[in-house]
Design an enzyme around this catalytic site. Structure first.
Site, mmCIF file in Angstrom:
data_model
loop_
_atom_site.group_PDB
_atom_site.id
_atom_site.type_symbol
_atom_site.label_atom_id
_atom_site.label_comp_id
_atom_site.label_asym_id
_atom_site.label_seq_id
_atom_site.Cartn_x
_atom_site.Cartn_y
_atom_site.Cartn_z
ATOM 1 N N ASN A 285 -15.163 52.089 1.861
ATOM 2 C CA ASN A 285 -14.734 51.694 0.418
ATOM 3 C C ASN A 285 -15.482 50.741 -0.323
ATOM 4 O OD1 ASN A 285 -13.288 51.527 -2.213
ATOM 5 N ND2 ASN A 285 -11.413 51.523 -1.314
ATOM 6 N N LYS B 147 -15.184 49.356 -3.234
ATOM 7 C CA LYS B 147 -14.453 48.740 -4.324
ATOM 8 C C LYS B 147 -15.120 48.258 -5.457
ATOM 9 C CE LYS B 147 -10.706 47.921 -0.984
ATOM 10 N NZ LYS B 147 -9.570 47.198 -0.453
ATOM 11 N N HIS C 41 -5.149 55.304 -3.986
ATOM 12 C CA HIS C 41 -5.646 53.882 -3.226
ATOM 13 C C HIS C 41 -4.321 52.986 -3.732
ATOM 14 C CE1 HIS C 41 -7.077 50.206 -1.811
ATOM 15 N NE2 HIS C 41 -7.690 50.889 -0.872
ATOM 16 N N GLU D 95 -4.317 49.892 -4.506
ATOM 17 C CA GLU D 95 -4.855 49.023 -5.492
ATOM 18 C C GLU D 95 -4.425 49.575 -7.008
ATOM 19 O OE1 GLU D 95 -8.584 48.118 -3.793
ATOM 20 O OE2 GLU D 95 -7.758 46.790 -2.403
ATOM 21 N N GLU E 224 -2.744 53.246 4.847
ATOM 22 C CA GLU E 224 -3.301 52.000 4.646
ATOM 23 C C GLU E 224 -2.191 50.954 4.368
ATOM 24 O OE1 GLU E 224 -7.565 51.830 3.432
ATOM 25 O OE2 GLU E 224 -6.550 52.092 1.751
ATOM 26 N N GLY F 95 -7.266 43.754 3.141
ATOM 27 C CA GLY F 95 -7.886 42.552 2.563
ATOM 28 C C GLY F 95 -7.351 41.212 3.295
ATOM 29 N N SER G 136 -8.082 45.946 6.933
ATOM 30 C CA SER G 136 -8.648 45.063 8.117
ATOM 31 C C SER G 136 -9.424 45.803 9.263
ATOM 32 C CB SER G 136 -7.700 43.868 8.172
ATOM 33 O OG SER G 136 -7.468 43.129 6.972
HETATM 34 P P1 13P Z 1 -10.072 46.025 4.030
HETATM 35 O O1 13P Z 1 -10.790 46.768 5.006
HETATM 36 O O2 13P Z 1 -10.836 44.995 3.066
HETATM 37 O O3 13P Z 1 -8.874 45.575 4.428
HETATM 38 O O4 13P Z 1 -9.715 47.123 2.886
HETATM 39 C C1 13P Z 1 -9.026 48.298 3.346
HETATM 40 C C2 13P Z 1 -9.021 49.201 2.038
HETATM 41 O O5 13P Z 1 -8.303 49.013 1.230
HETATM 42 C C3 13P Z 1 -10.084 50.348 2.288
HETATM 43 O O6 13P Z 1 -9.653 51.482 1.329
#
Ligand code: 13P
Length: 251
Positions: free
Chosen positions: A9, A11, A95, A97, A167, A173, A213
């Site tokens: 992803n 982002k 997601h 976010e 997740e 992150g 992560s």
């Molecule tokens: P990270 O791997 O940067 O923690 O992000 C995970 C994520 O949100 C994938 O959709």
């Protein structure tokens, strides 16, 4: 058996030329991969260009979001049908976010999932608890609500196309990965929910990815767990070498 799936992803990262470069490098280095499904999700503006770059490779394209209407007066939105037209096979839905920053609800996420399936896309439904929810023992309740809400009105046949991504928000992150055991516990719980909502066959066939992560140094331990069928990767998907190592996880 469930085929492993490693998804990147991206982002809100990468210009068009950076996206094409990364996709090109992945396509060149992962051309032999047949036992793992590899998916990359660039920003909307890079989808068609990346689609061309990965055309004759095993890599598949995903979008990071969609809107649950086919066409019409919906300024700024993109429909599943248009994503399919742009070359996508998958779409990430719900997601954390988007749940947090844009107040997406389980109901809205469910509408997107249904429309994505109708358009022939494979949805990757993201769920996961916040740190506060975990610390106050609400994790199982949150996962139950998100699974039931997100998958409402779906049939067992639909489920053949659906991927779940667990997740935990506190691991995204932050560099704090859930331990392989913590992730396995959540995945096993989610599989149990799928059995209750659908059938044992559906529960056994549905791929459940872990996200939060995931890095070259922890992927092997996570992938060794019975109910972890792959990874949804943010940060480590932005560097070719790291992502290639994740796809080539060691059993
Ligand atoms: P990270 O791997 O940067 O923690 O992000 C995970 C994520 O949100 C994938 O959709």
């Amino acid at each position: 058996m469930r085929k492993p799936l490693i998804a990147g992803n991206w982002k809100l990262h990468k210009t068009l030329s950076e996206a094409k470069e990364l996709a090109g490098s992945l396509a060149a280095n992962l051309s032999d991969v047949t036992e793992v499904d590899v998916v990359i999700a660039p920003v909307f503006t890079a989808l068609t260009s990346v689609a061309e770059v990965i055309q004759s490779s095993p890599l598949k394209l995903a979008a990071q979001n969609c809107y649950p209407v086919e066409t019409g007066a919906f300024t700024g939105e993109v429909s599943p049908a248009l994503l399919k037209d742009a070359g996508c096979e998958y779409v990430i839905i719900g997601h954390s976010e988007r749940r947090q920053l844009l107040d997406e609800t389980d109901h809205f996420i469910n509408l997107k999932l249904i429309k994505a399936l109708e358009a022939g896309l494979k949805p990757i439904l993201c769920i996961g608890e916040t740190l506060q929810e975990r610390e106050t023992d609400q994790m199982l309740e949150v996962l139950t609500t998100q699974i039931k809400g997100g998958l409402a009105n779906l049939s067992a046949t639909h489920m053949a196309e659906v991927v779940i991504a667990y997740e935990p928000v506190w691991a995204i992150g932050t560099g704090k990965t859930a331990s392989a055991e913590q992730a396995q516990e959540a995945h096993s719980f989610i599989r149990g929910l799928l059995q209750g909502l659908f059938t044992k066959e559906v529960a056994l066939a549905t791929r459940i990815l872990y996200g939060g992560s995931v890095k070259p140094n922890n992927v092997d331990g996570l992938m060794a767990m019975d109910d972890i069928d792959g990874a949804l990767v943010g940060g480590a998907s932005l560097k070719a070498d790291d992502f290639i190592r994740l796809v080539r996880f060691e059993k």
